[in-house]
Design an enzyme around this catalytic site. Sequence first.
Site, mmCIF file in Angstrom:
data_model
loop_
_atom_site.group_PDB
_atom_site.id
_atom_site.type_symbol
_atom_site.label_atom_id
_atom_site.label_comp_id
_atom_site.label_asym_id
_atom_site.label_seq_id
_atom_site.Cartn_x
_atom_site.Cartn_y
_atom_site.Cartn_z
ATOM 1 N N HIS A 16 -26.799 36.386 33.511
ATOM 2 C CA HIS A 16 -28.218 36.210 33.194
ATOM 3 C C HIS A 16 -28.980 37.537 33.204
ATOM 4 O O HIS A 16 -30.090 37.627 32.678
ATOM 5 C CB HIS A 16 -28.855 35.232 34.181
ATOM 6 C CG HIS A 16 -29.893 34.360 33.557
ATOM 7 N ND1 HIS A 16 -30.797 34.798 32.625
ATOM 8 C CD2 HIS A 16 -30.173 33.044 33.747
ATOM 9 C CE1 HIS A 16 -31.594 33.810 32.269
ATOM 10 N NE2 HIS A 16 -31.227 32.730 32.929
ATOM 11 N N ASP A 29 -30.235 35.739 27.971
ATOM 12 C CA ASP A 29 -30.952 34.516 28.313
ATOM 13 C C ASP A 29 -30.357 33.336 27.553
ATOM 14 O O ASP A 29 -29.499 33.497 26.685
ATOM 15 C CB ASP A 29 -32.440 34.665 27.984
ATOM 16 C CG ASP A 29 -33.132 35.701 28.862
ATOM 17 O OD1 ASP A 29 -32.754 35.822 30.042
ATOM 18 O OD2 ASP A 29 -34.045 36.383 28.357
#
Length: 192
Positions: free
Chosen positions: A161, A165
């Site tokens: 992450h 995204d």
Amino acid sequence: MTMSASIPQFTIEREVDTAKLAASRGSASITDMVVAACARALRSHPRLNASFMEEGILEHDAVNVGLAINLKDGLIVPAIMDADRLDLSAIAAERERLTAVANTGRLRPEEVLNTTFTISNLGPVGVRRFQALVVPPQAAILAVGAVTPDQRMSLCLSCDHRLVDGLPAALFLKDVVEFLEHPTPSGNEVIG
């Protein structure tokens, strides 16, 4: 794997209709088709072909797709170098060569250390769906499940992450699925 456990990760999933794959892949394997699909998609989605480094995010020029290979004493992930520049038959030949060399313990360091994206396929042993851990410093890993009797196959993309995204990851996976569901007639076009 200890390093991987400390990374903030998320996983997204898609199913693929594999009905058209058998006619298009010739002597290539499902894994070869997935490598080709990922290599093409990585060229269009460079953030998934990146590494998280102390000095920042490094987007790689080369698309080196690694394949998780199980050996007697653990996993190793050699890479099909410049996979986006190879046609399907060249990808299949290189996968076979890397598997044979890995089993003899003769992989060169650059064949393991230069991987920019990894694929783990447990489909051949009947696993229908699983999540794989991202291999640091890579951005993502794709887990491939078995083809079901109704010609469906699960793809689970795990991502770092810090690098990517949810929406960019979903768009990448959409492109992979599109290539697998609508392969080229010959299956041998050069990808890059």
